[in-house]
Design a protein around this motif. Structure first.
Motif, PDB file in Angstrom:
ATOM      1  N   ARG A  42      35.374  33.467  42.026  1.00 48.38           N
ATOM      2  CA  ARG A  42      35.384  33.286  40.566  1.00 48.38           C
ATOM      3  C   ARG A  42      34.631  34.020  39.857  1.00 48.38           C
ATOM      4  O   ARG A  42      33.373  34.693  40.096  1.00 48.38           O
ATOM      5  N   PRO A  43      35.057  34.432  38.314  1.00 49.50           N
ATOM      6  CA  PRO A  43      34.196  35.304  37.572  1.00 49.50           C
ATOM      7  C   PRO A  43      32.835  34.668  37.178  1.00 49.50           C
ATOM      8  O   PRO A  43      32.607  33.514  37.358  1.00 49.50           O
ATOM      9  N   ILE A  44      31.861  35.638  37.298  1.00 48.66           N
ATOM     10  CA  ILE A  44      30.484  35.113  36.739  1.00 48.66           C
ATOM     11  C   ILE A  44      30.637  35.138  35.266  1.00 48.66           C
ATOM     12  O   ILE A  44      30.972  36.030  34.596  1.00 48.66           O
ATOM     13  N   MET A  45      30.239  34.096  34.780  1.00 42.57           N
ATOM     14  CA  MET A  45      30.052  34.032  33.064  1.00 42.57           C
ATOM     15  C   MET A  45      28.795  34.283  32.545  1.00 42.57           C
ATOM     16  O   MET A  45      27.806  33.598  32.661  1.00 42.57           O
ATOM     17  N   ILE A  46      28.729  35.163  31.577  1.00 37.09           N
ATOM     18  CA  ILE A  46      27.669  35.444  30.801  1.00 37.09           C
ATOM     19  C   ILE A  46      27.902  35.359  29.200  1.00 37.09           C
ATOM     20  O   ILE A  46      28.921  35.752  28.833  1.00 37.09           O
ATOM     21  N   GLY A  47      26.911  34.555  28.617  1.00 32.63           N
ATOM     22  CA  GLY A  47      27.265  34.473  27.094  1.00 32.63           C
ATOM     23  C   GLY A  47      26.080  35.329  26.542  1.00 32.63           C
ATOM     24  O   GLY A  47      24.980  35.223  26.958  1.00 32.63           O
ATOM     25  N   LEU A  48      26.406  35.899  25.347  1.00 34.25           N
ATOM     26  CA  LEU A  48      25.400  36.684  24.462  1.00 34.25           C
ATOM     27  C   LEU A  48      25.704  36.211  22.920  1.00 34.25           C
ATOM     28  O   LEU A  48      26.636  36.370  22.558  1.00 34.25           O
ATOM     29  N   PRO A  90      41.253  37.853  34.886  1.00 37.09           N
ATOM     30  CA  PRO A  90      39.780  37.443  35.358  1.00 37.09           C
ATOM     31  C   PRO A  90      39.201  38.553  36.112  1.00 37.09           C
ATOM     32  O   PRO A  90      39.723  39.107  36.909  1.00 37.09           O
ATOM     33  N   PRO A  91      37.957  39.278  35.258  1.00 36.81           N
ATOM     34  CA  PRO A  91      36.965  39.933  35.936  1.00 36.81           C
ATOM     35  C   PRO A  91      36.261  39.395  36.997  1.00 36.81           C
ATOM     36  O   PRO A  91      36.010  38.245  37.267  1.00 36.81           O
ATOM     37  N   LYS A  92      35.324  40.522  37.513  1.00 37.48           N
ATOM     38  CA  LYS A  92      34.240  40.063  38.354  1.00 37.48           C
ATOM     39  C   LYS A  92      33.307  39.250  37.491  1.00 37.48           C
ATOM     40  O   LYS A  92      32.407  38.358  37.785  1.00 37.48           O
ATOM     41  N   ILE A  93      32.850  39.885  36.294  1.00 35.80           N
ATOM     42  CA  ILE A  93      31.990  39.590  35.503  1.00 35.80           C
ATOM     43  C   ILE A  93      32.591  39.467  33.921  1.00 35.80           C
ATOM     44  O   ILE A  93      32.889  40.526  33.511  1.00 35.80           O
ATOM     45  N   MET A  94      32.473  38.166  33.378  1.00 38.77           N
ATOM     46  CA  MET A  94      33.166  38.057  32.216  1.00 38.77           C
ATOM     47  C   MET A  94      32.129  37.781  31.298  1.00 38.77           C
ATOM     48  O   MET A  94      31.311  36.989  31.161  1.00 38.77           O
ATOM     49  N   VAL A  95      31.867  38.520  29.963  1.00 35.75           N
ATOM     50  CA  VAL A  95      30.891  38.584  28.985  1.00 35.75           C
ATOM     51  C   VAL A  95      31.474  38.099  27.942  1.00 35.75           C
ATOM     52  O   VAL A  95      32.354  38.502  27.363  1.00 35.75           O
ATOM     53  N   LEU A  96      30.889  36.955  26.998  1.00 40.80           N
ATOM     54  CA  LEU A  96      31.315  36.429  26.038  1.00 40.80           C
ATOM     55  C   LEU A  96      30.422  36.590  24.681  1.00 40.80           C
ATOM     56  O   LEU A  96      29.281  36.035  25.011  1.00 40.80           O
ATOM     57  N   GLU A 154      21.224  40.818  39.528  1.00 38.12           N
ATOM     58  CA  GLU A 154      20.755  40.014  40.463  1.00 38.12           C
ATOM     59  C   GLU A 154      21.387  38.864  40.539  1.00 38.12           C
ATOM     60  O   GLU A 154      21.786  38.334  41.595  1.00 38.12           O
ATOM     61  N   VAL A 155      21.643  38.132  39.582  1.00 39.84           N
ATOM     62  CA  VAL A 155      22.183  36.831  39.470  1.00 39.84           C
ATOM     63  C   VAL A 155      23.695  36.838  39.901  1.00 39.84           C
ATOM     64  O   VAL A 155      23.889  35.926  40.721  1.00 39.84           O
ATOM     65  N   TYR A 156      24.476  37.783  39.655  1.00 39.55           N
ATOM     66  CA  TYR A 156      25.723  38.047  40.052  1.00 39.55           C
ATOM     67  C   TYR A 156      25.729  38.213  41.671  1.00 39.55           C
ATOM     68  O   TYR A 156      26.540  37.253  42.431  1.00 39.55           O
ATOM     69  N   GLU A 157      24.661  39.030  42.135  1.00 42.01           N
ATOM     70  CA  GLU A 157      24.581  39.276  43.638  1.00 42.01           C
ATOM     71  C   GLU A 157      24.351  38.026  44.429  1.00 42.01           C
ATOM     72  O   GLU A 157      24.817  37.577  45.632  1.00 42.01           O
ATOM     73  N   SER A 158      23.347  37.304  43.816  1.00 46.27           N
ATOM     74  CA  SER A 158      23.045  35.775  44.465  1.00 46.27           C
ATOM     75  C   SER A 158      24.196  34.823  44.598  1.00 46.27           C
ATOM     76  O   SER A 158      24.086  34.132  45.630  1.00 46.27           O
ATOM     77  N   GLU A 190      26.550  42.597  47.525  1.00 48.39           N
ATOM     78  CA  GLU A 190      25.722  43.617  46.892  1.00 48.39           C
ATOM     79  C   GLU A 190      26.591  44.668  45.880  1.00 48.39           C
ATOM     80  O   GLU A 190      27.622  44.899  46.145  1.00 48.39           O
ATOM     81  N   VAL A 191      26.023  44.728  44.738  1.00 43.98           N
ATOM     82  CA  VAL A 191      26.318  45.741  43.688  1.00 43.98           C
ATOM     83  C   VAL A 191      25.965  47.139  44.026  1.00 43.98           C
ATOM     84  O   VAL A 191      24.961  47.340  44.086  1.00 43.98           O
ATOM     85  N   PRO A 192      26.795  48.128  44.140  1.00 48.16           N
ATOM     86  CA  PRO A 192      26.329  49.569  44.566  1.00 48.16           C
ATOM     87  C   PRO A 192      25.654  50.024  43.474  1.00 48.16           C
ATOM     88  O   PRO A 192      25.882  49.673  42.047  1.00 48.16           O
ATOM     89  N   THR A 193      24.300  50.545  43.446  1.00 50.76           N
ATOM     90  CA  THR A 193      23.493  51.217  42.631  1.00 50.76           C
ATOM     91  C   THR A 193      24.336  52.304  41.981  1.00 50.76           C
ATOM     92  O   THR A 193      24.744  53.131  42.397  1.00 50.76           O
TER      93      THR A 193
END
Length: 399
Positions: free
Chosen positions: A57-63, A171-177, A385-389, A394-397
């Protein structure tokens, strides 16, 4: 900048490497409050649910932030941590507000206006008023994305002020709203895995608006003041209170290094980090839990008047335990940030120098020589880091 002398008060014991570093710097410390923190560690915690293997599932970030407070710059810094240049959906509406990259999709919550510019004028409400926002549609579509379902989302056209035909978002890996109201609706608020609020003080906001609107758009000082005052009641009522729901707050204030500085060119930036957030460890300076005031050595940093001052310590924010890291002033040479980076801990960087590397990569962005760029970069690393946890991947550098 003259080299200051060392000063320690009630200093906890430090390692050999720390002791060597402390020479030539101004440090003041008050005794640690870790014991107090430990007694309250079980209260007011923010829980995250680890995604089961295979759910993907996508990780959801709010800004959240007011208009003109740096959301777009923050988005580009954060996206850069995950790789890929942000771009609009290909073959779609050229006025789309959506940004796509390798792992992330950014949705502007203005797209959930239920009143266009003319409808708001007719009803006498601003875009900050919740009456202009369709929270039911926002909640349903955010939930669908969280459940790994594509959505057909409206587009608010900032050029025409009208609502354009829908666009499809997968749906992406990380969704930012990002927008004015990401934390206003409790249903939407509960769907986020991590949340950020950009808090620009009235003084700085006013200075920035004067620089932009007077110099670039020819507006009068009186019209700028009137515009700000017209928005203030709704901002105070609906936007500002949302910061109490954020996991981290980046607060931008006038400098304390120059008395009565009014131009907003030198800034004091505070990074307010809530304690007890799962998979999130607040960044600290020197000694976790202590209260520290630090003026970096003038022989190791090139910083013209008025210099640079850092602060770190525990505090409370809306009744919750927080750690605060603060920078007042600015760098003359961004590459020298690596000297400061070596004395920060829990930055979520994967290697020494990654923060400096990211700052240099984005050196053309506003705030790259002060605390806004520094703390936005650290938040981007924290999100990684939250995403990887959460996904156990792991996200490549990205260089």
């Amino acid at each position: 900048m003259a080299s200051p002398r060392a000063h320690l008060e009630s200093a906890p014991s430090v390692s050999t490497s720390q002791s060597a570093f402390l020479r030539g710097n101004v440090i003041t410390r008050r005794p640690t409050v870790q014991a107090l923190r430990a007694s309250t560690a079980g209260r007011n915690t923010h829980r995250l649910v680890v995604h089961a293997a295979g759910e993907n599932r996508p990780i959801m970030i709010g800004l959240a932030a007011d208009s003109g407070c740096g959301k777009s710059t923050f988005m580009r810094r954060m996206i850069g941590v995950f790789g890929g240049l942000p771009h609009a959906p290909e073959g779609g509406n050229p006025d789309s507000n959506t940004l796509l990259s390798d792992m992330t999709t950014v949705i502007c919550l203005d797209d959930y206006h239920c009143l266009d510019r003319f409808g708001r004028k007719e009803k006498g409400v601003t875009a900050l008023d919740p009456k202009a926002q369709d929270f039911d549609l926002m909640y349903q579509q955010v939930k669908d994305i969280k459940d790994n379902k594509p959505i057909s989302k409206p587009i608010y056209n900032h050029v025409t002020g009208l609502l354009d035909p829908e666009e499809t978002i997968k749906p992406p890996k990380i969704m930012v709203l990002e927008g004015l109201h990401p934390f206003y609706d409790e249903r939407v608020r509960e769907l986020y895995d991590f949340s950020i609020y950009l808090d620009i003080s009235d003084e700085v906001k006013f200075a920035w608006k004067i620089q932009r609107d007077m110099k670039e758009r020819g507006h009068s000082l009186e019209s700028i003041k009137a515009s700000i005052e017209a928005r203030r009641p709704d901002f105070d009522a609906y936007i500002d209170p949302q910061k109490k729901h954020a996991d981290v707050i980046i607060q931008v204030l006038p400098t304390q290094l120059i008395p009565d500085e009014k131009e907003g060119k030198v800034l004091r930036v505070r990074f307010i980090q809530k304690e007890g957030k799962e998979f999130f460890k607040p960044t600290y300076l020197f000694d976790e839990g202590s209260t520290i005031s630090w003026i970096p050595c003038g022989r190791k940093l090139t910083c013209s008047f008025p210099g640079i001052k850092f602060f770190y310590g525990p505090d409370t924010y809306f009744g919750e335990e927080v750690s605060v890291l603060e920078m007042d002033g600015q760098f003359d040479k961004i590459e020298e940030l690596i000297y400061v980076e070596s004395h920060l801990s829990n930055t979520s960087a994967k290697f020494y120098g990654e923060i400096t590397q990211q700052m240099l990569k984005n050196s053309q962005f506003p705030g790259s020589n002060n605390g806004t760029g520094l703390f936005q970069t650290i938040v981007g690393l924290k999100i990684r880091e939250v995403y990887e946890s959460l996904v156990q991947r792991e996200v490549p550098t990205k260089v």
